[in-house]
Design a protein around this motif. Structure first.
Motif, PDB file in Angstrom:
ATOM      1  N   PHE A 146      17.965 142.727  32.953  1.00  0.00           N
ATOM      2  CA  PHE A 146      18.617 141.707  33.620  1.00  0.00           C
ATOM      3  C   PHE A 146      17.882 140.493  33.396  1.00  0.00           C
ATOM      4  O   PHE A 146      16.752 140.411  32.854  1.00  0.00           O
ATOM      5  N   LEU A 147      18.795 139.531  33.640  1.00  0.00           N
ATOM      6  CA  LEU A 147      18.138 138.056  33.547  1.00  0.00           C
ATOM      7  C   LEU A 147      17.165 137.838  34.581  1.00  0.00           C
ATOM      8  O   LEU A 147      16.078 137.184  34.263  1.00  0.00           O
ATOM      9  N   THR A 148      17.421 138.142  35.657  1.00  0.00           N
ATOM     10  CA  THR A 148      16.390 137.824  36.794  1.00  0.00           C
ATOM     11  C   THR A 148      16.678 138.783  37.670  1.00  0.00           C
ATOM     12  O   THR A 148      17.710 139.442  37.983  1.00  0.00           O
ATOM     13  N   LYS A 149      15.723 138.789  38.995  1.00  0.00           N
ATOM     14  CA  LYS A 149      16.026 139.851  40.144  1.00  0.00           C
ATOM     15  C   LYS A 149      17.228 139.703  40.779  1.00  0.00           C
ATOM     16  O   LYS A 149      17.938 140.586  41.331  1.00  0.00           O
ATOM     17  N   ASN A 150      17.714 138.408  40.790  1.00  0.00           N
ATOM     18  CA  ASN A 150      18.925 138.160  41.517  1.00  0.00           C
ATOM     19  C   ASN A 150      20.254 138.834  40.986  1.00  0.00           C
ATOM     20  O   ASN A 150      21.209 138.748  41.235  1.00  0.00           O
ATOM     21  N   ASN A 168      20.206 153.593  41.167  1.00  0.00           N
ATOM     22  CA  ASN A 168      19.253 154.132  41.172  1.00  0.00           C
ATOM     23  C   ASN A 168      18.479 153.984  39.619  1.00  0.00           C
ATOM     24  O   ASN A 168      18.624 154.852  38.698  1.00  0.00           O
ATOM     25  N   ILE A 169      17.619 152.879  39.697  1.00  0.00           N
ATOM     26  CA  ILE A 169      17.176 152.659  38.088  1.00  0.00           C
ATOM     27  C   ILE A 169      15.744 152.993  38.139  1.00  0.00           C
ATOM     28  O   ILE A 169      14.921 152.793  38.907  1.00  0.00           O
ATOM     29  N   ASP A 170      15.096 153.758  37.007  1.00  0.00           N
ATOM     30  CA  ASP A 170      13.687 153.938  36.671  1.00  0.00           C
ATOM     31  C   ASP A 170      13.019 152.882  36.459  1.00  0.00           C
ATOM     32  O   ASP A 170      11.780 152.736  36.807  1.00  0.00           O
ATOM     33  N   LYS A 171      13.617 152.050  35.497  1.00  0.00           N
ATOM     34  CA  LYS A 171      12.743 150.981  34.930  1.00  0.00           C
ATOM     35  C   LYS A 171      13.569 149.632  34.672  1.00  0.00           C
ATOM     36  O   LYS A 171      14.479 149.783  34.262  1.00  0.00           O
ATOM     37  N   ILE A 172      12.922 148.665  35.254  1.00  0.00           N
ATOM     38  CA  ILE A 172      13.647 147.513  35.234  1.00  0.00           C
ATOM     39  C   ILE A 172      12.919 146.517  34.485  1.00  0.00           C
ATOM     40  O   ILE A 172      11.578 146.285  34.528  1.00  0.00           O
ATOM     41  N   TYR A 173      13.677 145.557  33.692  1.00  0.00           N
ATOM     42  CA  TYR A 173      12.970 144.457  32.672  1.00  0.00           C
ATOM     43  C   TYR A 173      13.987 143.388  33.163  1.00  0.00           C
ATOM     44  O   TYR A 173      15.110 143.300  33.291  1.00  0.00           O
ATOM     45  N   THR A 174      13.100 142.012  33.494  1.00  0.00           N
ATOM     46  CA  THR A 174      13.722 140.954  33.579  1.00  0.00           C
ATOM     47  C   THR A 174      13.368 140.035  32.681  1.00  0.00           C
ATOM     48  O   THR A 174      12.057 139.736  32.383  1.00  0.00           O
ATOM     49  N   GLY A 206      10.563 140.318  30.038  1.00  0.00           N
ATOM     50  CA  GLY A 206      10.975 140.253  29.100  1.00  0.00           C
ATOM     51  C   GLY A 206      12.436 141.125  28.643  1.00  0.00           C
ATOM     52  O   GLY A 206      12.607 141.537  29.538  1.00  0.00           O
ATOM     53  N   SER A 207      12.862 140.561  27.582  1.00  0.00           N
ATOM     54  CA  SER A 207      14.247 141.278  27.493  1.00  0.00           C
ATOM     55  C   SER A 207      14.000 142.788  27.198  1.00  0.00           C
ATOM     56  O   SER A 207      13.157 143.082  26.452  1.00  0.00           O
ATOM     57  N   ILE A 208      14.991 143.611  27.754  1.00  0.00           N
ATOM     58  CA  ILE A 208      14.791 144.958  27.359  1.00  0.00           C
ATOM     59  C   ILE A 208      15.050 145.438  25.809  1.00  0.00           C
ATOM     60  O   ILE A 208      14.426 146.332  25.709  1.00  0.00           O
ATOM     61  N   GLY A 227      10.784 137.985  34.429  1.00  0.00           N
ATOM     62  CA  GLY A 227       9.657 138.653  35.081  1.00  0.00           C
ATOM     63  C   GLY A 227       9.849 138.719  36.787  1.00  0.00           C
ATOM     64  O   GLY A 227       8.769 139.105  37.060  1.00  0.00           O
ATOM     65  N   SER A 228      10.897 138.274  37.258  1.00  0.00           N
ATOM     66  CA  SER A 228      10.682 138.374  38.794  1.00  0.00           C
ATOM     67  C   SER A 228      10.634 139.681  39.433  1.00  0.00           C
ATOM     68  O   SER A 228      10.541 139.753  40.504  1.00  0.00           O
TER      69      SER A 228
END
Ligand code: FAD
Ligand code: FES
Length: 253
Positions: free
Chosen positions: A138-142, A149-155, A164-166, A158-159
């Motif tokens: 995602f772009l940001t945590k917002n 139910n996501i196992d690994k998140i990338y923003t 960084g980009s996935i 970095g929020s």
């Protein structure tokens, strides 16, 4: 139990609608007749006075209550956003093919609003006891929708999760998880990168493509892409032949 296969929905009543991120909404539509929906399939919604229906992937389906996760973009999504509980929606579907679920160690990639069909796919894999890892960018945590139910998140900023980009993490993810199959939905560049890495590591990839649609049933040819079949480049409509394609068969533009 009645046979719900191959049946179409034509009307639904808004059962719930809520804002789930800075720019996206969840709407739950109670359909007049429950139908079976495969992961990757979509429904098409008539949006007030707009001529063209708007396509949306199915995010959840609980006994005919179809959930959609949508991002506000233009007039159509603005109309859907304005709906209230109890309103009647002119909705048809499900349309399209679906992810071809294999009993193989799976890596699921979702980016942005592309997490919707991937989350539904994960539900199906979990039900069948298929080992999987769901990584989403995602772009940001917002922009991270609740209740997924996501196992690994990338923003990007970095929020939350890794910064960084996935796209920049895809190769590392493949090396770490060593998947036998990758399913993906998101922006074109994410899907192309998944397809390229699938070829590099000899892993099957299935990507859910997006194209602006008019008829949604394979008639107008407005959503055509090029794919390679039996060594030849041929046309395929995203609405009817897709939206899910094998990554190595798409002619990436
Ligand atoms: C098979 C499929 C499944 C989809 N699933 C979802 C989903 O689960 N959630 C969701 O939020 N959106 C999804 N979309 C995209 C969704 O259909 C568009 O966001 C919607 O049609 C925009 O309508 P609008 O009238 O609000 O915007 P418009 O006024 O039509 O367009 C506003 C902007 O969005 C762009 N746009 C319009 N349609 C698309 C599209 N299909 N892909 C990319 N950009 C587009 C336009 O080029 C324009 O810049 C899906 C599209 C397809 C083809
Ligand atoms: S939208 Fe008409 S052929 Fe796909």
């Amino acid at each position: 139990m009645s046979d719900t296969k191959n049946k179409k929905i034509y009307k639904a009543k808004v059962a719930a609608i809520e804002k789930v991120t800075q720019s996206s909404f969840y709407i739950e539509l109670k359909c007049e007749n429950p139908v079976e929906v495969k992961a990757g399939q979509f429904v098409s919604i008539y949006c007030g006075g707009l001529t063209l229906r708007r396509p949306f992937s199915v995010f959840t389906n609980n006994n005919g209550n179809i959930g959609i996760l949508f991002k506000e973009r233009g007039k159509g999504t603005e109309y859907i956003k304005s709906l209230k509980v109890g309103d009647i929606v002119d909705l048809i579907g499900p349309f399209g093919n679906s992810f071809d679920i294999k009993n193989k160690k799976s890596l699921l990639i979702g980016a942005g609003i592309g997490v919707a069909p991937i989350s539904y796919l994960k539900e199906k894999l979990d039900k069948n006891g298929i080992t999987n890892t769901f990584a989403a960018g995602f772009l940001t945590k917002n922009e991270v929708p609740q209740k997924i139910n996501i196992d690994k998140i990338y923003t990007d900023d970095g929020s939350i999760g890794e910064k960084g980009s996935i796209i920049d993490y895809l190769e590392k993810l493949i090396q770490e998880i060593d998947p036998e199959i990758i399913y993906a939905c998101g922006p074109h560049i994410v899907l192309k990168t998944v397809a390229d890495l699938g070829i590099k590591y000899n892993i099957e990839t299935q990507v859910a493509m997006e194209k602006v649609m008019a008829c949604s049933i394979g008639v107008c040819r407005g959503c055509v892409i090029d794919v390679i079949k039996d060594g030849k480049t041929v046309n395929a409509s995203v609405c009817k032949d897709g939206p899910v394609f094998k990554g190595n068969e798409v002619v990436w533009q």
